[in-house]
Write a protein that holds these residues in place. Structure first.
Motif, PDB file in Angstrom:
ATOM      1  N   MET A   1       0.863  -1.186   0.000  1.00 27.72           N
ATOM      2  CA  MET A   1       0.000   0.000   0.000  1.00 27.72           C
ATOM      3  C   MET A   1       0.899   1.235   0.000  1.00 27.72           C
ATOM      4  O   MET A   1       1.519   1.571   1.000  1.00 27.72           O
ATOM      5  CB  MET A   1      -0.908  -0.011   1.232  1.00 27.72           C
ATOM      6  N   ALA A   2       1.018   1.855  -1.126  1.00 23.82           N
ATOM      7  CA  ALA A   2       1.988   2.938  -1.289  1.00 23.82           C
ATOM      8  C   ALA A   2       1.382   4.287  -0.945  1.00 23.82           C
ATOM      9  O   ALA A   2       0.209   4.544  -1.168  1.00 23.82           O
ATOM     10  CB  ALA A   2       2.503   2.960  -2.723  1.00 23.82           C
ATOM     11  N   GLY A   3       2.249   5.152  -0.392  1.00 25.96           N
ATOM     12  CA  GLY A   3       1.877   6.546  -0.196  1.00 25.96           C
ATOM     13  C   GLY A   3       0.814   6.764   0.857  1.00 25.96           C
ATOM     14  O   GLY A   3       0.323   5.853   1.503  1.00 25.96           O
ATOM     15  N   GLU A   4       0.439   8.018   1.026  1.00 24.17           N
ATOM     16  CA  GLU A   4      -0.560   8.393   2.015  1.00 24.17           C
ATOM     17  C   GLU A   4      -1.951   8.001   1.535  1.00 24.17           C
ATOM     18  O   GLU A   4      -2.267   8.092   0.349  1.00 24.17           O
ATOM     19  CB  GLU A   4      -0.492   9.900   2.264  1.00 24.17           C
ATOM     20  N   ASN A 299       5.595   7.195   4.678  1.00 23.93           N
ATOM     21  CA  ASN A 299       4.929   8.373   5.228  1.00 23.93           C
ATOM     22  C   ASN A 299       5.714   8.975   6.397  1.00 23.93           C
ATOM     23  O   ASN A 299       5.144   9.643   7.253  1.00 23.93           O
ATOM     24  CB  ASN A 299       3.512   7.995   5.667  1.00 23.93           C
ATOM     25  N   SER A 300       7.039   8.751   6.382  1.00 21.21           N
ATOM     26  CA  SER A 300       7.959   9.341   7.367  1.00 21.21           C
ATOM     27  C   SER A 300       7.597   8.969   8.798  1.00 21.21           C
ATOM     28  O   SER A 300       7.784   9.757   9.742  1.00 21.21           O
ATOM     29  CB  SER A 300       7.986  10.879   7.214  1.00 21.21           C
ATOM     30  N   LEU A 301       7.087   7.735   8.980  1.00 20.10           N
ATOM     31  CA  LEU A 301       6.728   7.246  10.295  1.00 20.10           C
ATOM     32  C   LEU A 301       7.476   5.959  10.635  1.00 20.10           C
ATOM     33  O   LEU A 301       7.049   5.191  11.503  1.00 20.10           O
ATOM     34  CB  LEU A 301       5.209   6.985  10.366  1.00 20.10           C
ATOM     35  N   GLY A 302       8.586   5.731   9.970  1.00 17.70           N
ATOM     36  CA  GLY A 302       9.315   4.487  10.138  1.00 17.70           C
ATOM     37  C   GLY A 302       9.807   4.220  11.545  1.00 17.70           C
ATOM     38  O   GLY A 302      10.021   3.068  11.929  1.00 17.70           O
ATOM     39  N   ASP A 303       9.968   5.289  12.333  1.00 18.20           N
ATOM     40  CA  ASP A 303      10.422   5.113  13.721  1.00 18.20           C
ATOM     41  C   ASP A 303       9.250   4.906  14.674  1.00 18.20           C
ATOM     42  O   ASP A 303       9.416   4.954  15.889  1.00 18.20           O
ATOM     43  CB  ASP A 303      11.241   6.318  14.172  1.00 18.20           C
TER      44      ASP A 303
END
Length: 334
Positions: A1-4, A299-303
């Protein structure tokens, strides 16, 4: 599921979860509490003229840690958890819900939730037991915000929620609908939780030497859709879920649960075991983690998403609590 996700995509997924799988999410009630003893509390919920209640117990550290400052971050557990002392030792309080007083684990649909929201033949108003248990955890958090934090010295904005097996499924569902929890921790949740319907481990052989197991470990039977729809488990879901005859008919797979739960100020931690978890399909939960992590990273939430797969044990173990509290401290207190 790619992207926002677009608004339409998100709305479609949430509608699917409520209308065809778990049922309607409820919120907005008046919530209060009564301390019954040094370990027990009654959660009181009022909706209009209707009032109900259910029980919970609690355990707190003797004093706050230097890391956390005043007050305790805290776990809301869907049920008593054996190794919770590991969390207490790390400066975390624990609240344990009497989940069967929230909703009976059957098709009778009895308990505090159903006192307020009776289960009827109206498909659009039904709520299954998993969603009802999640509601119970949400009401405990309401009580915390309504003054229980002061009684128990809790840091009200630093809550974690967890549960194992069927209650792990409930945690995964709750994560979508109550975004106040700072970390969502579904454990050993299996089918109807975080096991992807599209990934089967049954009959497959894996090398477990990296976790101290055998070089060849062959998985036995995975829980099928038919079992979730059986008389023993169908109460977890709404009646519309019975309309799906095969897993291929489901419009979405279970990675939408961690994806819909994603947020910039919360964590998602998946717990499972590598061995002796054939029925709950542990490799499929790992694949769910990978798919969700890909979305989080894009979505820059990898952490914000993590996983700990211990060697064996259908539980949240001491090692899990130690890893979870360490990660939570890194996110919010370091």
């Amino acid at each position: 599921m790619a992207g926002e996700l677009s608004g339409i995509e998100r709305e479609s997924m949430v509608s699917y979860l409520q209308d065809q799988v778990y049922g309607q999410w409820r919120s907005g009630e008046e919530v209060s509490f009564e301390i019954l003893s040094e370990e027990k509390v009654k959660i009181i919920v009022k909706n209009g003229n209707n009032v109900t209640s259910f029980g919970a117990s609690f355990a707190c550290p003797k004093e706050a840690s230097d890391k956390h400052g005043e007050g305790f971050p805290f776990f809301i557990c869907m049920h008593p958890i054996k190794d919770y002392e590991a969390a207490i030792e790390k400066g975390y309080a624990c609240l344990f819900i009497d989940s069967l007083s929230v909703a009976s684990d059957d098709t009778k649909h009895q308990g505090a939730f159903y006192d307020l929201y009776p289960y009827t033949d109206d498909l659009k108003s039904q709520t299954g037991v998993l969603m009802a248990w999640g509601w119970g955890a949400s009401k405990v958090l309401d009580a915390v915000y309504n003054g229980l934090d002061k009684i128990l010295n809790l840091k009200k904005d630093y809550s974690l929620v967890t549960g194992v097996s069927r209650w792990g499924k409930a945690v995964a569902v709750l994560g979508v609908f109550d975004k106040r929890f700072k970390m969502v921790i579904p454990a050993c949740s299996g089918a109807g939780g975080l096991a992807l319907y599209s990934v089967k481990s049954e009959g497959k052989t894996y090398d477990m030497t990296a976790v101290g197991g055998p070089k060849e470990y062959t998985y036995g039977q995975n829980e099928p859709l038919s079992c979730l729809q059986s008389d023993a488990e169908r109460g977890w879901f709404v009646d519309a879920f019975l309309y799906f005859k095969t897993e291929e008919e489901l419009p979405y797979d279970q990675d939408i649960l961690p994806i819909l739960a994603a947020g910039e100020d919360r964590g998602y931690y998946i717990v499972a075991a590598h061995m002796n978890e054939d029925w709950v399909n542990a490799p499929s939960m790992w694949e769910c983690y990978l798919k969700a992590r890909d979305y989080y990273e894009k979505n820059s939430l990898g952490d914000r998403i993590f996983a700990n797969f211990h060697k064996e044990g259908h539980a949240v173990l001491r090692e899990d609590f130690e890893v979870i509290t360490e990660k939570f401290d890194e996110l919010y207190f370091d």
